[in-house]
Design a protein around this motif. Structure first.
Motif, mmCIF file in Angstrom:
data_model
loop_
_atom_site.group_PDB
_atom_site.id
_atom_site.type_symbol
_atom_site.label_atom_id
_atom_site.label_comp_id
_atom_site.label_asym_id
_atom_site.label_seq_id
_atom_site.Cartn_x
_atom_site.Cartn_y
_atom_site.Cartn_z
ATOM 1 N N SER A 1 68.955 1.621 44.947
ATOM 2 C CA SER A 1 67.653 1.807 44.319
ATOM 3 C C SER A 1 67.644 3.100 43.511
ATOM 4 O O SER A 1 68.386 4.046 43.798
ATOM 5 C CB SER A 1 66.554 1.846 45.387
ATOM 6 O OG SER A 1 66.831 2.844 46.347
ATOM 7 N N ARG B 1 65.998 -1.871 43.507
ATOM 8 C CA ARG B 1 64.633 -1.472 43.147
ATOM 9 C C ARG B 1 64.601 -0.202 42.282
ATOM 10 O O ARG B 1 65.284 0.774 42.571
ATOM 11 C CB ARG B 1 63.810 -1.215 44.407
ATOM 12 C CG ARG B 1 63.372 -2.490 45.112
ATOM 13 C CD ARG B 1 62.411 -2.185 46.252
ATOM 14 N NE ARG B 1 61.650 -3.380 46.612
ATOM 15 C CZ ARG B 1 60.372 -3.390 46.926
ATOM 16 N NH1 ARG B 1 59.691 -2.264 46.935
ATOM 17 N NH2 ARG B 1 59.757 -4.518 47.225
ATOM 18 N N SER C 1 65.873 0.534 39.624
ATOM 19 C CA SER C 1 67.116 0.914 38.952
ATOM 20 C C SER C 1 67.111 0.477 37.493
ATOM 21 O O SER C 1 66.352 -0.410 37.091
ATOM 22 C CB SER C 1 68.321 0.300 39.672
ATOM 23 O OG SER C 1 68.523 0.914 40.928
ATOM 24 N N PHE D 1 65.158 -6.869 42.765
ATOM 25 C CA PHE D 1 65.125 -6.165 41.490
ATOM 26 C C PHE D 1 63.697 -5.702 41.178
ATOM 27 O O PHE D 1 63.324 -5.561 40.017
ATOM 28 C CB PHE D 1 65.618 -7.090 40.373
ATOM 29 C CG PHE D 1 67.083 -7.436 40.459
ATOM 30 C CD1 PHE D 1 68.040 -6.603 39.912
ATOM 31 C CD2 PHE D 1 67.500 -8.600 41.098
ATOM 32 C CE1 PHE D 1 69.388 -6.930 39.986
ATOM 33 C CE2 PHE D 1 68.840 -8.940 41.181
ATOM 34 C CZ PHE D 1 69.788 -8.098 40.629
ATOM 35 N N ALA E 1 62.746 -2.995 38.527
ATOM 36 C CA ALA E 1 63.985 -2.586 37.865
ATOM 37 C C ALA E 1 63.880 -2.843 36.367
ATOM 38 O O ALA E 1 63.095 -3.687 35.915
ATOM 39 C CB ALA E 1 65.166 -3.346 38.450
#
Length: 211
Positions: A101, A121, A123, A140, A143
């Motif tokens: 993350s 998360r 990212s 995700f 993200a």
């Protein structure tokens, strides 16, 4: 290797029994090494090859990889929060439950990897390709994905809530039970996938259906 990595032909074999904090490894070959349950901060690996390296259940904050080829490595259950990956190719290996993350990925390829329940998360993933990967229940949430491709991946139950997507190709992947489908704006899917997602989209926006 499927992408151009800046790795010298002659590498120095890494023979250390452990990794050290605030350590920079460059131009090394790390092979058949077990660094499981390592707890360190700011480890950087550059222009290197990792073959059958285990970092399972490790906690490596700000773990940075640049021009790295990794094959058949184990990182399941590891916490690499805040890490940075630039020009990295990962082939095979078990990364189930990996926490990456608030991390940064650019020009990264994952092929034939087990990434179920991986946490991406918050990212940023730019020019990242997943090929034939198990991404069941991968997260995700929030993200940012741009110019990313998921080729023949299993994304069953994956979560894209509040994600920001731009030029993300999902056409050949399994999207069954996808969560947070409103976060797929900016993704490319085929007609069959769109039909299968229709009921989920309707439920998320509050549309009721009746036979």
């Amino acid at each position: 290797m499927g992408m151009r990595l800046h790795i010298p032909q002659q590498l120095t074999r890494f023979t250390g029994a452990t990794l050290a904090g605030e350590q920079d490894l460059s131009g090394v070959l790390v092979e058949d090494a077990d660094f499981s349950s390592t707890d360190l901060n700011a480890v950087s690996i550059e222009a290197a090859m990792l073959l059958r390296v285990s970092l399972e259940t490790s906690k490596l904050k700000h773990f940075n990889l640049t021009d790295v080829y990794a094959e058949d490595c184990l990182m399941f259950g590891s916490d690499l929060d805040g890490s940075g990956w630039l020009r990295v190719e990962v082939k095979g290996g078990n990364f189930s439950g990996l926490i990456v993350s608030d991390a940064s990925f650019e020009e990264v390829v994952f092929s034939n990897c087990k990434l179920n329940m991986a946490n991406f998360r918050f990212s940023k993933l730019k020019s990242v390709t997943f090929v034939n990967c198990n991404l069941q229940e991968a997260d995700f949430y929030a993200a940012h994905l741009s110019q990313a491709r998921f080729e023949k991946c299993n994304l069953t139950g994956a979560h894209f809530g509040d994600a920001a997507l731009s030029k993300v190709d999902l056409r050949t992947s399994n999207l069954t039970g996808l969560k947070g489908v409103m976060g797929l704006k900016g993704a490319l899917v085929d007609t069959a996938q769109l039909i299968s997602l229709a009921a989920v989209i309707a439920a998320e926006v509050g549309i009721e259906t009746e036979e």
